[in-house]
Design a protein around this motif. Structure first.
Motif, PDB file in Angstrom:
ATOM      1  N   TYR A  85       0.834  -1.210   0.000  1.00  0.00           N
ATOM      2  CA  TYR A  85       0.000   0.000   0.000  1.00  0.00           C
ATOM      3  C   TYR A  85       0.865   1.255   0.000  1.00  0.00           C
ATOM      4  N   TYR A  86       1.848   1.291   0.876  1.00  0.00           N
ATOM      5  CA  TYR A  86       2.695   2.481   0.989  1.00  0.00           C
ATOM      6  C   TYR A  86       3.435   2.760  -0.311  1.00  0.00           C
ATOM      7  N   HIS A  87       4.077   1.749  -0.858  1.00  0.00           N
ATOM      8  CA  HIS A  87       4.860   1.958  -2.081  1.00  0.00           C
ATOM      9  C   HIS A  87       3.967   2.261  -3.280  1.00  0.00           C
ATOM     10  N   SER A  88       2.755   1.743  -3.274  1.00  0.00           N
ATOM     11  CA  SER A  88       1.825   2.016  -4.366  1.00  0.00           C
ATOM     12  C   SER A  88       1.367   3.468  -4.355  1.00  0.00           C
ATOM     13  N   LEU A  89       1.056   3.981  -3.169  1.00  0.00           N
ATOM     14  CA  LEU A  89       0.537   5.343  -3.074  1.00  0.00           C
ATOM     15  C   LEU A  89       1.630   6.390  -3.125  1.00  0.00           C
ATOM     16  N   ILE A  90       2.807   6.081  -2.580  1.00  0.00           N
ATOM     17  CA  ILE A  90       3.883   7.064  -2.557  1.00  0.00           C
ATOM     18  C   ILE A  90       4.384   7.369  -3.966  1.00  0.00           C
ATOM     19  N   ASP A  91       4.210   6.417  -4.886  1.00  0.00           N
ATOM     20  CA  ASP A  91       4.647   6.604  -6.273  1.00  0.00           C
ATOM     21  C   ASP A  91       3.523   7.087  -7.188  1.00  0.00           C
ATOM     22  N   ASP A  92       2.348   7.349  -6.624  1.00  0.00           N
ATOM     23  CA  ASP A  92       1.186   7.762  -7.409  1.00  0.00           C
ATOM     24  C   ASP A  92       0.951   9.253  -7.185  1.00  0.00           C
ATOM     25  N   ASP A  93       1.138  10.055  -8.234  1.00  0.00           N
ATOM     26  CA  ASP A  93       1.011  11.506  -8.097  1.00  0.00           C
ATOM     27  C   ASP A  93      -0.386  11.943  -7.671  1.00  0.00           C
ATOM     28  N   ARG A  94      -1.371  11.102  -7.915  1.00  0.00           N
ATOM     29  CA  ARG A  94      -2.734  11.465  -7.526  1.00  0.00           C
ATOM     30  C   ARG A  94      -2.885  11.553  -6.012  1.00  0.00           C
TER      31      ARG A  94
END
Length: 211
Positions: A127-136
């Motif tokens: 979850y963390y790595h997915s969201l931290i790399d998502d500009d949205r």
């Protein structure tokens, strides 16, 4: 509580540099910290400017905040606030802490069974790595924004165990107030904007406002 104590013990030099930077930028006279403090009546005190601003102002304000925080919350509640704050998406998830969220799940056994808690550890990492790399997900202001965007992007289905935290009434109600309590810069500002912490030159007001 630990964050406030750390700020009290080690935060003054960095805060002072911010004040000096502001003064230099706006061509405001900077007092010599090693000189004796002169009060609004132009009477010299028996303490230096360094002692006055650091001990009498900075430390006093933080001592008040630490005392208030301790009076309002027992130790378990303090831990609970810190664990919940780990959900915050503010400042690009700077407060994210997987271990605290796992501990949070252990406090409420009715929300997660033993097997789900095993899965939660791995899901939090992804979850963390997915969201931290998502500009949205950059520049979110709180848990409410995070929850809304997870639904809009379908990530609530990708990370159902993480999203489950959002449904807790404790998390929903504590969203804004918790982060104000746990975000050190706001505490001295809120406590220090008042007549008891200003002198006629406005120097103390600048001190507490900038941090």
């Amino acid at each position: 509580m630990k964050t406030l104590k750390a700020l009290r013990n080690n935060g003054f030099p960095s805060m002072l540099e911010k004040v000096f930077s502001f003064c230099r930028k706006h061509e405001i006279e900077i007092v010599e910290m090693s000189e004796f403090y002169v009060n609004p009546r132009n009477r010299r005190a028996n303490v230096t400017n360094q002692h006055y601003f650091e001990v009498d102002i900075f430390n006093t304000v933080l001592d008040m905040q630490i005392q208030e925080f301790g009076d309002r919350f027992i130790e378990v509640s303090t831990d609970l606030l810190e664990y919940m704050a780990a959900l915050s998406p503010c400042n690009t998830f700077s407060m994210f802490d997987k271990s605290k969220l796992v501990k949070l799940s252990e406090l409420y056994k009715n929300y997660f069974n033993d097997l789900e808690r095993v899965y939660l550890d791995g899901q939090l990492e992804t979850y963390y790595h997915s969201l931290i790399d998502d500009d949205r997900f950059a520049n979110l202001k709180g848990i409410a924004d995070l929850s809304r965007l997870m639904v809009e992007t379908g990530k609530h289905r990708s990370f159902p165990l993480v999203y489950r935290f959002r449904h807790w009434p404790q998390v929903s109600s504590i969203d804004v107030h918790t982060f104000r309590l746990l975000h050190p810069p706001s505490s001295p500002v809120n406590a220090g904007v008042g007549p008891n912490f200003r002198d006629s030159h406005g120097r103390t007001a600048i001190f507490l406002y900038l941090y």
